[in-house]
Design a protein around this motif. Structure first.
Motif: not given
Length: 113
Positions: A1-4, A11-14, A23, A35, A63
């Motif tokens: 998942t990606m949160t911007i 930008v936070d990518v899980h 993460d 990372t 994304a």
């Protein structure tokens, strides 16, 4: 998942994939990417190179493409390979440079640059 988070320029990518879970934080204000690899219990930090790393708006577009088309037809795919060198624990000066978001992700873990 990606949160911007456009307000904080983060930008936070899980990635949840068992042994390969991670993460990643792209902190565009401080100019660093961190990372955290759960399998290695370590944090890898690199400076954002604007030649290879898409800017915040481009990241959102990529994304969206990925979500709607399952494949991104773009030359801006980012692949990073880390080579472990010497690690150290973060110091107060590091967190001032890397920012609060990366500090929260990496505190207490060995840091590799």
């Amino acid at each position: 998942t990606m949160t911007i988070d456009n307000a904080k320029h983060i930008v936070d990518v899980h990635v949840r994939s068992g042994l390969y879970s991670s993460d990643t934080i792209f902190d565009y204000i401080h100019g660093y990417i961190a990372t955290r690899l759960f399998s290695r219990n370590a944090c890898f930090i690199m400076k954002i190179n604007k030649e290879y790393i898409p800017d915040l708006q481009e990241m959102g577009r990529l994304a969206f493409e990925r979500q709607t088309m399952n494949t991104v037809y773009s030359p801006n795919n980012v692949w990073v390979q880390f080579q472990s060198g010497h690690s150290r624990l973060g110091r107060m000066e590091d967190w001032l440079v890397y920012g609060k978001a990366i500090e929260q992700l990496c505190t207490g873990l060995p840091l590799y640059q």
